[in-house]
Design a protein around this motif. Structure first.
Motif, PDB file in Angstrom:
ATOM      1  N   VAL A  57       0.855  -1.180   0.000  1.00 11.20           N
ATOM      2  CA  VAL A  57       0.000   0.000   0.000  1.00 11.20           C
ATOM      3  C   VAL A  57       0.891   1.230   0.000  1.00 11.20           C
ATOM      4  CG1 VAL A  57      -0.143   0.216   2.515  1.00 11.20           C
ATOM      5  CG2 VAL A  57      -2.040   1.047   1.105  1.00 11.20           C
ATOM      6  N   ALA A  58       0.381   2.297  -0.559  1.00  6.00           N
ATOM      7  CA  ALA A  58       1.121   3.562  -0.568  1.00  6.00           C
ATOM      8  C   ALA A  58       0.886   4.279   0.752  1.00  6.00           C
ATOM      9  CB  ALA A  58       0.670   4.431  -1.748  1.00  6.00           C
ATOM     10  N   GLY A  59       1.854   4.189   1.649  1.00  7.92           N
ATOM     11  CA  GLY A  59       1.735   4.819   2.964  1.00  7.92           C
ATOM     12  C   GLY A  59       3.003   4.623   3.760  1.00  7.92           C
ATOM     13  N   ARG A  60       3.097   5.299   4.880  1.00  3.25           N
ATOM     14  CA  ARG A  60       4.282   5.199   5.720  1.00  3.25           C
ATOM     15  C   ARG A  60       4.056   4.180   6.830  1.00  3.25           C
ATOM     16  NH1 ARG A  60       4.007   8.121  10.533  1.00  3.25           N
ATOM     17  NH2 ARG A  60       2.091   9.314  10.826  1.00  3.25           N
TER      18      ARG A  60
ATOM     19  N   ARG B   8       2.198  -7.026  24.034  1.00  2.00           N
ATOM     20  CA  ARG B   8       2.075  -8.248  23.258  1.00  2.00           C
ATOM     21  C   ARG B   8       2.908  -8.118  21.990  1.00  2.00           C
ATOM     22  NH1 ARG B   8      -3.945  -8.840  20.897  1.00  2.00           N
ATOM     23  NH2 ARG B   8      -2.913 -10.595  19.860  1.00  2.00           N
ATOM     24  N   MET B   9       3.184  -9.234  21.381  1.00  2.00           N
ATOM     25  CA  MET B   9       4.017  -9.252  20.186  1.00  2.00           C
ATOM     26  C   MET B   9       3.254  -8.695  18.986  1.00  2.00           C
ATOM     27  SD  MET B   9       6.974  -9.963  19.029  1.00  2.00           S
ATOM     28  CE  MET B   9       7.827 -10.274  17.478  1.00  2.00           C
ATOM     29  N   HIS B  10       3.838  -7.713  18.319  1.00  2.00           N
ATOM     30  CA  HIS B  10       3.273  -7.190  17.069  1.00  2.00           C
ATOM     31  C   HIS B  10       3.906  -7.982  15.931  1.00  2.00           C
ATOM     32  CE1 HIS B  10       2.475  -3.794  14.049  1.00  2.00           C
ATOM     33  NE2 HIS B  10       1.305  -4.295  14.407  1.00  2.00           N
ATOM     34  N   ARG B  11       3.128  -8.867  15.328  1.00  2.00           N
ATOM     35  CA  ARG B  11       3.653  -9.858  14.400  1.00  2.00           C
ATOM     36  C   ARG B  11       3.875  -9.328  12.990  1.00  2.00           C
ATOM     37  NH1 ARG B  11       2.188 -15.288  15.285  1.00  2.00           N
ATOM     38  NH2 ARG B  11       1.184 -15.305  13.231  1.00  2.00           N
ATOM     39  N   GLY B  12       3.621  -8.070  12.768  1.00  2.00           N
ATOM     40  CA  GLY B  12       3.823  -7.512  11.428  1.00  2.00           C
ATOM     41  C   GLY B  12       4.167  -6.039  11.522  1.00  2.00           C
ATOM     42  N   ILE B  13       3.889  -5.303  10.449  1.00  2.00           N
ATOM     43  CA  ILE B  13       4.077  -3.854  10.436  1.00  2.00           C
ATOM     44  C   ILE B  13       2.782  -3.211   9.976  1.00  2.00           C
ATOM     45  CG2 ILE B  13       6.579  -3.901  10.055  1.00  2.00           C
ATOM     46  CD1 ILE B  13       6.113  -3.504   7.120  1.00  2.00           C
ATOM     47  N   ASP B  14       2.527  -2.006  10.479  1.00  4.07           N
ATOM     48  CA  ASP B  14       1.325  -1.253  10.116  1.00  4.07           C
ATOM     49  C   ASP B  14       1.688  -0.129   9.161  1.00  4.07           C
ATOM     50  OD1 ASP B  14      -0.108  -2.868  11.781  1.00  4.07           O
ATOM     51  OD2 ASP B  14      -0.164  -1.458  13.459  1.00  4.07           O
ATOM     52  N   PHE B  15       0.852   0.019   8.158  1.00  6.47           N
ATOM     53  CA  PHE B  15       0.996   1.116   7.194  1.00  6.47           C
ATOM     54  C   PHE B  15      -0.155   2.089   7.406  1.00  6.47           C
ATOM     55  CE2 PHE B  15       3.279  -2.313   5.129  1.00  6.47           C
ATOM     56  CZ  PHE B  15       4.388  -1.676   4.589  1.00  6.47           C
TER      57      PHE B  15
ATOM     58  N   PRO C  60      -8.198   3.605  10.285  1.00  4.06           N
ATOM     59  CA  PRO C  60      -7.868   2.961   9.008  1.00  4.06           C
ATOM     60  C   PRO C  60      -6.355   2.757   8.843  1.00  4.06           C
ATOM     61  CG  PRO C  60      -8.560   5.238   8.667  1.00  4.06           C
ATOM     62  CD  PRO C  60      -8.825   4.921  10.098  1.00  4.06           C
ATOM     63  N   HIS C  61      -5.941   1.524   8.588  1.00  9.69           N
ATOM     64  CA  HIS C  61      -4.549   1.199   8.323  1.00  9.69           C
ATOM     65  C   HIS C  61      -4.485  -0.227   7.788  1.00  9.69           C
ATOM     66  CE1 HIS C  61      -5.038  -0.852  12.195  1.00  9.69           C
ATOM     67  NE2 HIS C  61      -3.906  -1.520  11.955  1.00  9.69           N
ATOM     68  N   LEU C  62      -3.327  -0.639   7.346  1.00 13.45           N
ATOM     69  CA  LEU C  62      -3.099  -2.007   6.889  1.00 13.45           C
ATOM     70  C   LEU C  62      -2.104  -2.682   7.812  1.00 13.45           C
ATOM     71  CD1 LEU C  62      -3.221  -4.381   4.851  1.00 13.45           C
ATOM     72  CD2 LEU C  62      -1.327  -3.273   3.640  1.00 13.45           C
ATOM     73  N   HIS C  63      -2.496  -3.827   8.359  1.00 10.47           N
ATOM     74  CA  HIS C  63      -1.583  -4.665   9.145  1.00 10.47           C
ATOM     75  C   HIS C  63      -1.055  -5.749   8.200  1.00 10.47           C
ATOM     76  CE1 HIS C  63       0.148  -6.832  12.518  1.00 10.47           C
ATOM     77  NE2 HIS C  63      -0.409  -7.945  12.046  1.00 10.47           N
ATOM     78  N   TYR C  64       0.255  -5.730   7.952  1.00  7.31           N
ATOM     79  CA  TYR C  64       0.887  -6.608   6.966  1.00  7.31           C
ATOM     80  C   TYR C  64       1.836  -7.557   7.680  1.00  7.31           C
ATOM     81  CZ  TYR C  64       4.112  -7.840   3.138  1.00  7.31           C
ATOM     82  OH  TYR C  64       4.902  -8.506   2.232  1.00  7.31           O
ATOM     83  N   GLU C  65       1.675  -8.864   7.437  1.00  8.86           N
ATOM     84  CA  GLU C  65       2.521  -9.879   8.060  1.00  8.86           C
ATOM     85  C   GLU C  65       3.168 -10.755   6.983  1.00  8.86           C
ATOM     86  OE1 GLU C  65       0.605 -12.282  10.953  1.00  8.86           O
ATOM     87  OE2 GLU C  65      -0.066 -10.589  12.193  1.00  8.86           O
TER      88      GLU C  65
END
Length: 495
Positions: free
Chosen positions: A345-348, A365-372, A445-450
């Motif tokens: 996704v286009a975002g930081r 807790r463990m954050h298993r991915g990154i958020d955009f 609104p955001h994307l959680h990507y793993e």
């Protein structure tokens, strides 16, 4: 002796009391002005400006009423008969037909690309001349605007509708691909007819980098001619030192913003262009290019991208098309496809991989991915080729898509507002799979990507999908031959 002393003391006391009374009276009562020398009141001392809202029915109020009445009487005496407004400059009123002409010429062309093709009608303010010299020909320079056509452009220039339509048909036959907006036309019109229209004498324009189209008038009418311009189609190679920044070094070397961006995306799929590239590293890229003898050029797509690193392995990529799909292929491995991931996704990045305090549950807790961070409804694409194994609701992850990429690697995309990818379908890198939302346990609104390797979450920033053999046999030989041809291209500086 006692008697005389008391008598003198009484006289002194009485004198002091008399002086005190005189001074007190003077201090309380203001001194009376003497009657002599007083100025008499005159007519100019009378205040004619009276506020009729103050002191109603008083002498001063009646004086104000008298003054106002006198002013009204004076206006009635000096006013012309009959009493009417003073005449102003006469207004030239236009009819409905003239108003429509004004609208067509002034407002409509600005919003619809000058597609009305009509001329302004003369109003009553126009003073006709008894005679005027007629120019034997008129030379014009015009540029085709977006939404406009050659026929309407010629009609506005004074050409008849029939001849403008004929010229447009000839140009369409000479340039089957059409005339792109922004094309410049050199137009020469002949002597005007009694109706005010002028015939076409010559029209010339560039239909492309290598083609010039000319319309000329002959005894049979308009005739079209096509002339070809010699064009050098050799690719352009640009090399240089990275220095203070790779992007600005590319731009300073003459690389276009489009080619520089594509180069960074290709190289960035293999190494971190921010940290893994030093100032003494050298970039090398080849772009398709077309040049004419008079110096005009037309840049094409990026064909080859490489970086020679002083403290690491070199990256060499060549664009190759196989079975209708174009991919970056590793030129070092002579035919291995580069399978790097792309941002979904286009975002930081707003939250990284690792232990953190959950914004809703409020415990670590463990954050298993990154958020955009991205706006609601922003498109989400597949990070790499693969097969969709799941697409639907997934508890706290909300609407989620899971893609398997082979080799035990899978990616997930969570908190979507809408799903596009269907379970079991195959998707390509960069293909739309859904839209950003805030479903599930989400604060906005955001994307959680793993990224999962054999079912275990790993840091997405550290993952590079393994390359695979793409070319073999005759196709591999063609790839090597084309690579050798590109490597024979020299940069303008000779480096």
């Amino acid at each position: 002796m006692t008697g005389p002393s008391i008598e003198n003391g009484d006289k002194t006391l009485l004198h002091m009391r008399e002086e005190w009374r005189t001074e007190a009276a003077f201090a309380v009562s203001p001194p009376v002005a003497p009657s002599f020398g007083r100025r008499k009141r005159r007519l100019r001392d009378i205040d004619l400006v009276v506020d009729l809202a103050e002191e109603p029915l008083s002498l001063r109020w009646w004086r104000g009423v008298a003054t106002l009445s006198a002013l009204f009487a004076m206006i009635a005496i000096v006013a012309p008969t009959p009493f009417e407004p003073l005449p102003a400059v006469p207004i030239d009123r236009i009819g409905s037909a003239e108003a429509e002409q004004y609208r067509d010429i002034a407002i409509a062309p600005l919003s619809s690309g000058s597609e009305t093709g009509v001329r302004m009608a003369a109003s009553a303010l126009v003073q006709p001349l008894s005679e005027a010299p007629d120019r034997p020909f008129v030379e014009l320079f015009a540029r085709l605007g977006a939404g406009d056509t050659l026929g309407r452009m010629l009609s506005r220039s004074g050409v008849s509708y029939a001849e403008a339509d004929a010229a447009q048909r000839l140009v369409a036959a000479a340039a089957p691909g059409g005339v792109t907006p922004g094309t410049s036309f050199s137009i020469k019109l002949g002597r005007s007819s009694p109706s005010g229209l002028r015939p076409i004498e010559r029209i010339m324009f560039r239909a492309g980098l290598d083609t010039t189209v000319t319309l000329t008038r002959s005894a049979e009418g308009l005739k079209v001619g096509i002339s070809k311009v010699a064009v050098d189609n050799r690719p352009l190679r640009i090399r240089g030192r990275v220095g203070d920044g790779l992007y600005w070094a590319l731009r300073a070397s003459g690389v276009s913003p489009q080619a520089a961006g594509e180069y960074l995306r290709a190289i960035g799929g293999q190494i971190d262009v921010g940290d893994a590239i030093g100032p003494n590293d050298r970039f090398d890229l080849i772009v398709a290019n077309r040049r004419t003898a008079n110096g005009e050029s037309q840049e094409g797509p990026l064909l080859y991208a490489a970086i020679e690193r002083m403290g690491g392995h070199n990256v060499r990529l060549m664009k190759w098309t196989l079975n209708g799909r174009t991919d970056w292929v590793d030129a070092n491995g002579a035919g291995r496809q580069v399978a790097a991931t792309v941002w979904p996704v286009a975002g930081r990045i707003t939250s990284g991989f690792g232990l953190r305090v959950h914004p809703i549950l409020r415990f670590a807790r463990m954050h298993r991915g990154i958020d955009f961070g991205a706006g609601y409804g922003a498109p989400i694409v597949a990070a790499a080729d693969g097969q969709v194994t799941a697409s639907g609701w997934s508890g706290g992850y909300g609407r989620q898509v899971r893609i398997a990429h082979g080799g035990g690697i899978a990616t997930t995309y969570s908190h979507m507002s809408r799903l596009v990818a269907e379970p079991g379908s195959f998707v390509r890198q960069g293909q739309l799979i859904g839209y950003v939302g805030s479903s599930g346990l989400s604060t906005g609104p955001h994307l959680h990507y793993e990224v999962l390797r054999n079912g275990t979450a790993v840091n997405p920033l550290s993952v590079r999908l393994g390359s695979r053999a793409l070319l073999e046999g005759p196709e591999l030989e063609r790839f090597k031959a084309h690579l050798a041809k590109l490597m024979a291209v020299r940069s303008p500086s000779g480096a």
